[in-house]
Design an enzyme around this catalytic site. Structure first.
Site, PDB file in Angstrom:
ATOM      1  N   CYS A   1      -1.366  22.104   0.040  1.00  0.00           N
ATOM      2  CA  CYS A   1      -2.156  23.036   0.850  1.00  0.00           C
ATOM      3  C   CYS A   1      -3.373  23.568   0.098  1.00  0.00           C
ATOM      4  O   CYS A   1      -4.500  23.479   0.569  1.00  0.00           O
ATOM      5  CB  CYS A   1      -1.254  24.181   1.303  1.00  0.00           C
TER       6      CYS A   1
ATOM      7  N   LYS B   1     -10.799  23.147   4.864  1.00  0.00           N
ATOM      8  CA  LYS B   1     -11.553  24.205   5.564  1.00  0.00           C
ATOM      9  C   LYS B   1     -12.891  24.472   4.858  1.00  0.00           C
ATOM     10  O   LYS B   1     -13.878  24.833   5.490  1.00  0.00           O
ATOM     11  CB  LYS B   1     -10.731  25.489   5.654  1.00  0.00           C
TER      12      LYS B   1
ATOM     13  N   GLY C   1      -6.331   7.455  13.199  1.00  0.00           N
ATOM     14  CA  GLY C   1      -5.380   8.533  13.471  1.00  0.00           C
ATOM     15  C   GLY C   1      -6.114   9.808  13.839  1.00  0.00           C
ATOM     16  O   GLY C   1      -6.728  10.447  12.987  1.00  0.00           O
TER      17      GLY C   1
ATOM     18  N   THR D   1      -5.202   8.545   8.458  1.00  0.00           N
ATOM     19  CA  THR D   1      -4.398   9.777   8.583  1.00  0.00           C
ATOM     20  C   THR D   1      -3.421   9.575   9.748  1.00  0.00           C
ATOM     21  O   THR D   1      -3.619  10.087  10.843  1.00  0.00           O
ATOM     22  CB  THR D   1      -5.281  11.015   8.878  1.00  0.00           C
TER      23      THR D   1
ATOM     24  N   HIS E   1     -14.955  46.086  21.689  1.00  0.00           N
ATOM     25  CA  HIS E   1     -15.988  45.392  22.441  1.00  0.00           C
ATOM     26  C   HIS E   1     -17.259  45.284  21.608  1.00  0.00           C
ATOM     27  O   HIS E   1     -17.630  46.252  20.968  1.00  0.00           O
ATOM     28  CB  HIS E   1     -16.314  46.171  23.722  1.00  0.00           C
TER      29      HIS E   1
HETATM   30  P1  FAD Z   1       3.352  20.928  -0.667  1.00  0.00           P
HETATM   31  O1  FAD Z   1       2.270  21.853  -0.387  1.00  0.00           O
HETATM   32  O2  FAD Z   1       3.237  19.510  -0.344  1.00  0.00           O
HETATM   33  O3  FAD Z   1       3.827  21.143  -2.149  1.00  0.00           O
HETATM   34  C1  FAD Z   1       4.839  20.378  -2.726  1.00  0.00           C
HETATM   35  C2  FAD Z   1       4.674  20.384  -4.235  1.00  0.00           C
HETATM   36  O4  FAD Z   1       5.854  19.817  -4.813  1.00  0.00           O
HETATM   37  C3  FAD Z   1       3.510  19.533  -4.721  1.00  0.00           C
HETATM   38  O5  FAD Z   1       2.654  20.310  -5.533  1.00  0.00           O
HETATM   39  C4  FAD Z   1       4.169  18.409  -5.549  1.00  0.00           C
HETATM   40  O6  FAD Z   1       3.412  18.067  -6.682  1.00  0.00           O
HETATM   41  C5  FAD Z   1       5.489  19.072  -5.954  1.00  0.00           C
HETATM   42  N1  FAD Z   1       6.555  18.084  -6.205  1.00  0.00           N
HETATM   43  C6  FAD Z   1       6.968  17.069  -5.402  1.00  0.00           C
HETATM   44  N2  FAD Z   1       8.017  16.423  -5.953  1.00  0.00           N
HETATM   45  C7  FAD Z   1       8.273  17.035  -7.130  1.00  0.00           C
HETATM   46  C8  FAD Z   1       9.230  16.839  -8.163  1.00  0.00           C
HETATM   47  N3  FAD Z   1      10.174  15.882  -8.094  1.00  0.00           N
HETATM   48  N4  FAD Z   1       9.197  17.647  -9.240  1.00  0.00           N
HETATM   49  C9  FAD Z   1       8.257  18.635  -9.336  1.00  0.00           C
HETATM   50  N5  FAD Z   1       7.332  18.878  -8.403  1.00  0.00           N
HETATM   51  C10 FAD Z   1       7.346  18.093  -7.309  1.00  0.00           C
HETATM   52  N6  FAD Z   1      -1.269  23.148   7.170  1.00  0.00           N
HETATM   53  C11 FAD Z   1      -1.624  24.281   7.805  1.00  0.00           C
HETATM   54  O7  FAD Z   1      -0.771  25.104   8.128  1.00  0.00           O
HETATM   55  N7  FAD Z   1      -2.942  24.540   8.096  1.00  0.00           N
HETATM   56  C12 FAD Z   1      -3.928  23.688   7.776  1.00  0.00           C
HETATM   57  O8  FAD Z   1      -5.095  23.949   8.058  1.00  0.00           O
HETATM   58  C13 FAD Z   1      -3.584  22.484   7.123  1.00  0.00           C
HETATM   59  N8  FAD Z   1      -4.531  21.594   6.770  1.00  0.00           N
HETATM   60  C14 FAD Z   1      -4.178  20.473   6.094  1.00  0.00           C
HETATM   61  C15 FAD Z   1      -5.175  19.585   5.726  1.00  0.00           C
HETATM   62  C16 FAD Z   1      -4.866  18.436   5.047  1.00  0.00           C
HETATM   63  C17 FAD Z   1      -5.965  17.501   4.643  1.00  0.00           C
HETATM   64  C18 FAD Z   1      -3.504  18.169   4.688  1.00  0.00           C
HETATM   65  C19 FAD Z   1      -3.147  16.936   3.912  1.00  0.00           C
HETATM   66  C20 FAD Z   1      -2.501  19.044   5.038  1.00  0.00           C
HETATM   67  C21 FAD Z   1      -2.827  20.198   5.752  1.00  0.00           C
HETATM   68  N9  FAD Z   1      -1.852  21.118   6.151  1.00  0.00           N
HETATM   69  C22 FAD Z   1      -2.207  22.254   6.823  1.00  0.00           C
HETATM   70  C23 FAD Z   1      -0.414  20.874   5.875  1.00  0.00           C
HETATM   71  C24 FAD Z   1       0.045  21.676   4.646  1.00  0.00           C
HETATM   72  O9  FAD Z   1      -0.750  21.339   3.546  1.00  0.00           O
HETATM   73  C25 FAD Z   1       1.504  21.382   4.364  1.00  0.00           C
HETATM   74  O10 FAD Z   1       2.278  21.612   5.519  1.00  0.00           O
HETATM   75  C26 FAD Z   1       2.000  22.285   3.246  1.00  0.00           C
HETATM   76  O11 FAD Z   1       1.273  22.080   2.065  1.00  0.00           O
HETATM   77  C27 FAD Z   1       3.482  22.054   2.989  1.00  0.00           C
HETATM   78  O12 FAD Z   1       3.887  22.933   1.994  1.00  0.00           O
HETATM   79  P2  FAD Z   1       5.130  22.624   1.072  1.00  0.00           P
HETATM   80  O13 FAD Z   1       5.303  23.825   0.201  1.00  0.00           O
HETATM   81  O14 FAD Z   1       6.257  22.152   1.880  1.00  0.00           O
HETATM   82  O15 FAD Z   1       4.709  21.373   0.171  1.00  0.00           O
END
Ligand code: FAD
Length: 468
Positions: free
Chosen positions: A47, A56, A184, A272, A447
């Site tokens: 994120c 953004k 996509g 995507t 307003h």
């Molecule tokens: P992540 O943010 O994916 O974090 C997971 C972390 O775990 C990563 O840093 C990774 O390195 C770490 N990790 C993985 N495996 C291991 C391991 N074995 N050991 C140690 N570390 C590990 N969502 C919104 O709500 N609004 C938006 O505007 C939006 N825009 C987006 C735009 C793009 C281009 C993308 C790709 C996604 C967007 N999203 C948005 C989705 C959002 O980014 C995800 O839903 C969110 O980041 C999920 O959060 P999370 O904490 O589950 O995992």
């Protein structure tokens, strides 16, 4: 490899520091636990580093560039408007992403959450190994929260690298493509298509379904499609992408519509088509967690998996893959681990798409409400009837309330229009707290503001409209 020959004890270990992981770690620490968060990449997860926030930032840059060239209606003309994309990227990386991720690091430190750099691997249901290329350490824990997020899906014929980009590649381009093909038309593809179209790229979207943004109501999507068309974006629906062939300077993308093959030449192709949960390669098979056939981890209403000491949140569990869902589940899981009686309630989960204009939805759509057997009606108020929208010269769109016929309870709402991402908050509160249209109609709205459309629409729902 140096292997720690003793295990360090933790109350809770969180794996992943995205909006799920860092929020869970802080909340668990606030509730008195000894917490560590393991991160193999950058603090802040997808994120903050390569998702919501940098996308953004590019969308904002696109708006600025586009507005600088298209504000004649206000009497504002600018000559020779240019965009220095290296500066845009520098601003995004240093002033936006680095500041925010630095802030998260400070918050973790302030709450005495230890950051463990490395890759986490489960040994058993109370033991974790954190591996570095040249070292490893074993930790024991009472509870572990899996928040490892997701990664882009690669499709056959489109191997990531070079001119075939995933979302991270598209965010970190060094140049604005002259022609960008986006495969996509979900929210990530549509947002990035819009950002680059605003920065001057010719954009072509190839979508396999019969519409882009198919999670939103058709009348909302139409407004975005019309806006894309005005900017010269080509959208091909029911189009199946087949193959990308790269040369030094371009990439040829072949796709099929109605059984007929077509080819487009572009500078880059962005794929995507969805995201895959990061649930492989971390020893989950040794835990025998119940999983879905898509590799998502099954959890109960507190985020607990089929193994009592293991919890999971965010993109690795079923539901919308959105940052605010991850953070919401994070707080519930951390509080449940700390002994609080809590459970998720997704009734007021918003979904926002930062296209032009923005689309936002919360609670049920009319169809979803009817499918659930609810006897509902809808009221739709156009932004064209709102003074603030007019003064912004952004009157495309509407607000819609989905209310029960019985007592005007608000079970859902949609907003298509400028700043939908902010206006949806009030509608989310209305759904969350079980308000009815009268509550919204009686709330005094500043307003002129876009939020006044919510009050106007509530009056419409009550059969007492002023502005239509
Ligand atoms: P992540 O943010 O994916 O974090 C997971 C972390 O775990 C990563 O840093 C990774 O390195 C770490 N990790 C993985 N495996 C291991 C391991 N074995 N050991 C140690 N570390 C590990 N969502 C919104 O709500 N609004 C938006 O505007 C939006 N825009 C987006 C735009 C793009 C281009 C993308 C790709 C996604 C967007 N999203 C948005 C989705 C959002 O980014 C995800 O839903 C969110 O980041 C999920 O959060 P999370 O904490 O589950 O995992």
């Amino acid at each position: 490899m140096v292997v720690g020959d003793f295990a360090i004890e933790l109350d809770t270990v969180v794996i992943g520091s995205g909006p799920g992981g860092y929020v869970a770690a802080i909340r668990a620490a606030e509730m008195g636990q000894k917490v560590a968060v393991v991160e193999r990449g950058a603090i802040g997860g997808v994120c903050l580093n390569v998702g919501c926030i940098p996308s953004k930032a590019l969308i904002t840059a696109g708006h600025r560039f586009h507005e600088a060239q298209s504000s004649e209606v206000f009497g504002v003309t600018a000559k020779d408007v240019e965009i220095d994309f290296s500066k845009t990227q520098e601003w995004k990386d240093k002033q936006v992403v680095a500041k925010l991720t630095g802030g998260v690091k400070m918050l973790l430190k302030k709450h005495k959450v230890e950051i463990l750099e490395g890759e986490a691997y489960f040994v058993d249901e109370h033991t974790l190994r954190v591996m570095h290329p040249d070292s490893a350490q074993t930790y024991t824990f009472n509870n572990a929260i899996i928040a490892t997020g997701s990664r882009p899906i690669e499709i056959k014929g489109f191997k990531f690298g070079g001119r075939v980009l995933d979302s991270t590649g598209a965010l970190n381009l060094k140049e604005i493509p002259k022609h960008l093909v986006v495969i996509g038309g979900g929210y990530i593809g549509s947002e990035l298509a819009g950002a680059y179209a605003n920065m001057g790229s010719k954009v072509t979207i190839l979508e396999g379904l019969d519409s882009i943004l198919s999670n939103f109501d058709k009348d909302m999507v139409k407004i975005v499609v019309d806006n894309f068309k005005k900017k010269g974006v080509d959208i091909h629906t029911s189009a199946m992408a087949k193959e990308a062939k790269e040369t030094d300077k371009s990439v040829s993308v072949t796709y099929e519509v109605d059984g007929k093959a077509e080819t487009i030449d572009a500078d880059y192709v962005l794929v995507t088509v969805g995201r895959r949960p990061n649930t492989d390669d971390m020893g989950l098979d040794t835990l025998h967690l119940d999983m879905t056939d898509r590799g998502l981890i099954k959890v109960d209403e507190q985020g607990r998996t089929s193994v009592p000491s293991i919890w999971a949140i965010g993109d690795v569990v079923p539901g919308l893959a959105l940052a605010h869902k991850a953070s919401y589940e994070a707080k519930i899981a951390a509080e449940a681990i700390s002994g609080k009686k809590v459970a998720v309630d997704y009734r007021a989960m918003p979904a926002v798409c930062f296209t032009d204009p923005e689309l936002a939805s919360v609670g049920l759509t009319e169809k979803e409400a009817k499918d659930k057997g609810l006897d509902v009606k809808v009221s739709k108020f156009p932004l064209a009837g709102n003074g603030r929208a007019l003064s912004l010269n952004q009157t495309e769109g509407f607000v819609r309330l989905v209310t029960t016929k019985e007592d005007n309870s608000i079970v859902g709402a949609q907003f298509a229009g400028v700043n939908a991402s902010d206006v949806i908050a009030e509608l989310g509160l209305a759904v969350e707290s079980g308000m009815n249209a009268e509550d919204l109609a009686l709330t005094i709205h500043a307003h002129p503001s876009l939020a006044e459309t919510v009050m106007d629409d509530a009056e419409l729902a009550l059969g007492l409209p002023i502005h239509v």
